[in-house]
Design an enzyme around this catalytic site. Structure first.
Site: not given
Ligand code: IMP
Length: 188
Positions: A42, A93, A97, A125, A146, A153, A159
């Site tokens: 990403g 990063e 999220d 986020k 999203f 992606d 991407r």
């Molecule tokens: P976290 O561990 O919940 O912080 O999420 C990390 C991963 O979730 C990111 O590295 C992305 O791969 C995926 N992700 C979270 N939100 C999105 C989005 O809106 N679009 C695409 N991928 C996302």
């Protein structure tokens, strides 16, 4: 009918903000040679622009992660070649999220005794955070929509789209992963 896909950050706004982040990190790490660690896949697009906007010497490394289950447990699938001891590390990063991935990754890198660890994310986020995690630089703060494009992606696609888009109705993509490609006029 309103489109399920909305462009939320244009290519020129991305460029402007990424340049600001590059300048800020360069000022903070002046006199050091940081290791910019991109998290595959990403962060690739963001990292490529970010490092080219930086004005200090630096190194680029990548790592890729494996995920187990839904609690954010991660392992390292492809590791950095060089030791990080006494180095200034900047984790790059695409999006933070829940924060689970970043929190685990920081723990994995901290045991390598770097001089410092900072994180830069293009997208924060923040309202969706489950764990508190240090986040030194953020490009844009968003809600829980999203996002696609500029490295982000859907099942490996989109991407390379050069601006950032929000998907207002995820079911459209769940039913047809080519729906966004059709919207952009790039479907096969
Ligand atoms: P976290 O561990 O919940 O912080 O999420 C990390 C991963 O979730 C990111 O590295 C992305 O791969 C995926 N992700 C979270 N939100 C999105 C989005 O809106 N679009 C695409 N991928 C996302």
């Amino acid at each position: 009918m309103t489109s399920p896909f909305v462009e939320v950050v244009s290519r020129s706004s991305l460029r402007e903000r990424v340049d600001q982040l590059g300048a800020e990190i360069s000022t903070d790490l002046k006199g050091e040679v940081p290791v910019m660690v991109g998290v595959l896949q990403g962060s690739v697009v963001f990292l490529a622009d970010l490092v080219r906007s930086m004005t200090i010497d630096l190194e680029v490394e990548f790592l890729s992660l494996t995920r187990f289950g839904h609690d954010g447990q991660i392992g390292i699938a492809m590791d950095i070649a060089d030791p990080l001891e006494d180095r200034h590390v900047v984790i790059v990063e695409d999006i933070v999220d829940t924060g689970l991935t970043l929190a685990s990754m920081r723990r994995l890198l901290e045991v390598r005794n770097p001089a410092s660890i900072r994180t830069v994310t293009l997208i924060d986020k923040a309202p969706r955070r489950i764990v508190e995690v240090d986040l030194e630089y953020r490009g844009f703060e968003v809600g829980d929509e999203f996002l696609l494009g500029y490295g982000l992606d859907w099942k490996g696609h989109y991407r390379h789209i050069s601006s950032l888009w929000a998907v207002m109705d995820l079911e459209v993509l769940q039913e047809n992963r080519l729906a966004f490609a059709q919207h952009l006029g790039i479907a096969p």
